[in-house]
Design a protein around this motif. Structure first.
Motif, short mmCIF file in Angstrom:
data_model
loop_
_atom_site.label_atom_id
_atom_site.label_comp_id
_atom_site.label_asym_id
_atom_site.label_seq_id
_atom_site.Cartn_x
_atom_site.Cartn_y
_atom_site.Cartn_z
N THR A 1 -1.08 10.55 2.09
CA THR A 1 -0.70 11.97 2.12
C THR A 1 -1.94 12.80 2.46
O THR A 1 -3.06 12.38 2.20
N GLY B 1 5.79 6.23 5.02
CA GLY B 1 6.75 6.93 4.16
C GLY B 1 7.51 8.03 4.87
O GLY B 1 7.99 8.97 4.22
N MET C 1 0.85 -1.20 0.00
CA MET C 1 0.00 0.00 0.00
C MET C 1 0.89 1.25 0.00
O MET C 1 1.87 1.29 0.73
N SER C 2 0.55 2.24 -0.83
CA SER C 2 1.40 3.44 -0.89
C SER C 2 1.16 4.32 0.34
O SER C 2 0.06 4.32 0.92
N PRO C 3 2.20 5.09 0.75
CA PRO C 3 2.06 5.93 1.95
C PRO C 3 0.96 6.97 1.77
O PRO C 3 0.81 7.53 0.68
#
Ligand SMILES: C[S@@+](CC[C@H](N)C(=O)[O-])C[C@H]1O[C@@H](n2cnc3c(N)ncnc32)[C@H](O)[C@@H]1O
Length: 244
Positions: free
Chosen positions: A5, A104, A1-3
């Motif tokens: 924002t 991240g 899973m992407s960090p």
């Protein structure tokens, strides 16, 4: 899973982590960190598994140093966890690092693995945003507010968790913050107190606003006593949560 924002997304994801930061407190931390001036410094005392750390680090402008101080030693780990939690704290450390990576922000945070009292040489210069959520007993809480609070730059922000909720933290606030004339009461989100370093501002309004929190403190102490005695069980699903 992407960090994640953005404030809403980061705080929503952080809500899944273990810790004692509510979503609305996360928004107050985010706003304080995001307002940190370029080249400034954010210091957190008491990171646990990184729930508040990831919010501060994700909100911090690029050229801001973010320091997280936590010994992960098994003392003063959480409510009623004062000593003897070394195994759990070793896990806390690993999970803290993993959470920073997942959000991240591993490269954004400098972790100082030490008790706050011995961590001063590891942090150079003034602090623009100080978040105090380490040991909640009166002695160490008082030392954090006195010694680390003295390092908050004029115009800087001091945030204190478990204010008017923990007895030790509240007594430390009354001793070190209320009558000194260095900090001004800004506001509170549940037990997250926000103060601004403004030496020389008139003290009366600040003192009154701090003292006005004491009925809420009395309510929280009563609630904790009732929950500790097991009275919450009588209310079943309607039992209130441990206040923070
Ligand atoms: C209530 S938890 C912090 C919760 C965290 N801020 C969060 O949002 O989940 C308290 C933490 O303070 C740490 N701690 C205990 N004594 C400390 C000290 N003297 N200096 C710094 N951290 C300390 C404990 O290891 C523990 O992880």
């Amino acid at each position: 899973m992407s960090p994640p924002t953005g404030a809403d997304t980061v705080i929503e994801r952080a809500a899944e982590l273990d810790g004692w930061m509510s979503d609305d407190q996360g928004h107050r931390l985010w706003a304080a960190a995001a307002a940190c001036p370029t080249g400034g410094r954010i210091v957190e005392i008491g990171s646990f598994r990184g729930k508040s750390t990831v919010v501060l680090a994700a909100a911090a402008p690029a050229a801001v140093e973010v320091v997280a101080i936590d010994p992960h030693a098994g003392n003063d780990r959480g409510p009623q966890e004062i000593e003897g939690f070394a195994d759990e704290a070793a896990a806390d450390h690993e999970i803290f690092l993993a959470n920073l990576r997942a959000f991240g922000v591993a490269e954004r945070v400098r972790h100082v693995r030490a008790h706050s009292g011995s961590a001063h040489p590891e942090v150079r210069g003034p602090i623009d945003v100080l978040y105090v959520d380490g040991a909640h007993r009166y002695g160490p809480a008082r030392a954090d507010l006195r010694d680390w609070g003295a390092r908050v730059a004029d115009g800087g922000t001091l945030l204190v968790h478990d204010a008017f909720s923990s007895i030790g933290v509240t007594l430390a606030i009354l001793r070190e913050i209320t009558f000194t004339g260095r900090f001004r009461y800004v506001g509170r989100t549940r037990s997250l107190l926000e103060l601004r370093a403004e030496p020389g501002t008139p003290r009366r309004g600040h003192v009154v606003r701090v003292l006005l929190q004491l009925p809420w403190f009395a309510r929280n102490v009563g609630l904790k006593v009732a929950l500790t005695l097991g009275l919450g069980r009588l209310l079943g699903d309607r039992a209130p949560d441990w206040p923070y």
